[in-house]
Design an enzyme around this catalytic site. Structure first.
Site, PDB file in Angstrom:
ATOM      1  N   CYS A 102      33.097  72.701  41.033  1.00 57.11           N
ATOM      2  CA  CYS A 102      32.560  71.734  42.003  1.00 57.11           C
ATOM      3  C   CYS A 102      33.701  70.866  42.540  1.00 57.11           C
ATOM      4  O   CYS A 102      34.490  70.316  41.776  1.00 57.11           O
ATOM      5  CB  CYS A 102      31.489  70.862  41.366  1.00 57.11           C
ATOM      6  SG  CYS A 102      30.825  69.668  42.535  1.00 57.11           S
ATOM      7  N   GLY A 203      31.774  83.662  47.617  1.00 54.70           N
ATOM      8  CA  GLY A 203      32.374  83.056  48.808  1.00 54.70           C
ATOM      9  C   GLY A 203      32.282  83.966  50.008  1.00 54.70           C
ATOM     10  O   GLY A 203      32.861  85.047  50.027  1.00 54.70           O
TER      11      GLY A 203
END
Ligand SMILES: Cc1cc2nc3c(=O)[nH]c(=O)nc-3n(C[C@H](O)[C@H](O)[C@H](O)COP(=O)(O)O)c2cc1C
Length: 337
Positions: A102, A203
């Site tokens: 994160c 991603g």
């Protein structure tokens, strides 16, 4: 075959990514039904878990029908993470995932999330502590490094394997990139050369073709999908369809409406009507993307606050589609057609 401990997950896995305020149980169930091989809760603060904060305890709840499911936890203190992992294990998931990716400032400055990329020994202690605390398999989700000048995933990945992680998910960006720039999938084959545990690519997998290319180009053991799945759980089915038949279908408007309404109703059961309706607004563009008339539908739905009225508006759209006029009434032309 990807195995985490005794848990057999299959091959070329499709994983629904952890997403804060998105991957609650109502959405995870749909993703599983529509083809995701495993799903993750949103990240849950280890500090909040050990304080038994009500909001976080709710996030620990999973459903038997969504299994396999991982609970994802984060924090900066190995002892707190250990305790939180034990509590999470008792909630009955199939595995525990540690968030080391994160990028948000508030998380990073507590040495949590991607902050751990700056302090690999701490990351190792953290993972080892959690692995030692629970019987369930432990996995790690991280990024390739802190910034372009300090990409250290090739050192970190073997270290995490040594610490007992049973799989790694790599968001192929640096912390500094956040969500911008392209994810660099070329790290995946290099990481696979230095570890023997499964490696999942994350991603920029946005379409079935992207997923196919990700597997083909990188040899990833799984792909994890976040943003492209929001309001689009059909993506998992489409990826499998493309893999098995060479082509795939778009969901019909009728199916989009049916799945969206079911998701919305479940979301309201979990949060209560007012919060449920409000929190659901993020999904509409995914559910109705590309359908003529959907931008008007979305702007109408932003104004409506009761569940009944929202469902009515969506079902009306499902029956009449772009044949509505600007007020949502059906045009004479469409009625005549
Ligand atoms: C709204 C939102 C919430 C997210 N919350 C989490 C989270 O709780 N835990 C986590 O590991 N990553 C979280 N992420 C990051 C995603 O899991 C994923 O790594 C990232 O979006 C890149 O994947 P994508 O290109 O498929 O979106 C979040 C991303 C978004 C867009």
């Amino acid at each position: 075959m990807v195995k985490l401990g005794n848990l057999e997950l299959g091959e070329q896995l499709l994983l629904l990514a952890p997403m804060e305020d998105v991957t609650d149980v109502s959405f995870r169930l749909l993703a599983r039904e529509l083809g995701a091989d495993a799903v993750y809760t949103e990240f849950i603060s280890s500090e909040a878990i050990i304080r038994a904060a009500a909001k976080s305890m709710k996030k620990l709840v999973t459903s038997p029908q969504e299994r396999p499911v991982a609970i994802q936890i984060y924090g900066g203190d190995p002892a707190v993470m250990q305790e939180a992992a034990r509590i999470s294990e008792a909630a009955g998931p199939d595995f525990i995932d540690i968030n080391c990716g994160c990028w948000v400032k508030n998380v990073v400055r507590h040495n949590a999330g991607a902050g751990l990329l700056k302090d690999p020994p701490r990351m190792e202690r953290m993972v080892r502590a959690v692995v030692d605390a629970v019987k369930l398999p432990v996995t790690v989700k991280t990024r390739i490094g802190w910034d372009a000048n300090s990409i250290n995933i090739l050192e970190i990945a073997p270290m995490l394997e040594q610490a007992g992680a049973q799989a790694l998910t790599i968001h192929c960006r640096t912390r500094v990139q956040g969500h911008s720039g392209d994810a660099d999938w070329s790290w995946i084959p290099r990481i696979k050369q230095v570890v023997s545990i499964p490696v999942f690519l994350n991603g920029d997998v946005k379409t079935p073709e992207d997923a196919e290319r990700a597997f083909r180009e990188t040899g990833a053991d799984g792909v994890m999908i976040a943003r492209a799945a929001i309001g689009n759980p059909f993506l998992f089915r489409q990826i499998k369809e493309l893999r098995n038949t060479g082509s795939y279908m778009q969901p019909s408007l009728e199916e989009r409406v049916r799945v969206c309404v079911r998701h919305l109703v479940h979301s309201c059961e979990i949060r209560g009507e007012k919060r449920g309706v409000f929190a659901f607004r993020k999904y509409y563009s995914g559910y109705f993307r590309g359908i003529p008339g959907s931008s008007r539908l979305r702007s109408d739905l932003m104004q409506i606050t009761s569940l009944e009225a929202v469902v009515e508006r969506i079902e009306h759209f499902g029956e009449h589609g772009a044949g509505e006029d600007a007020t949502g009434n059906v045009s004479d032309l469409a009625m005549a057609a």
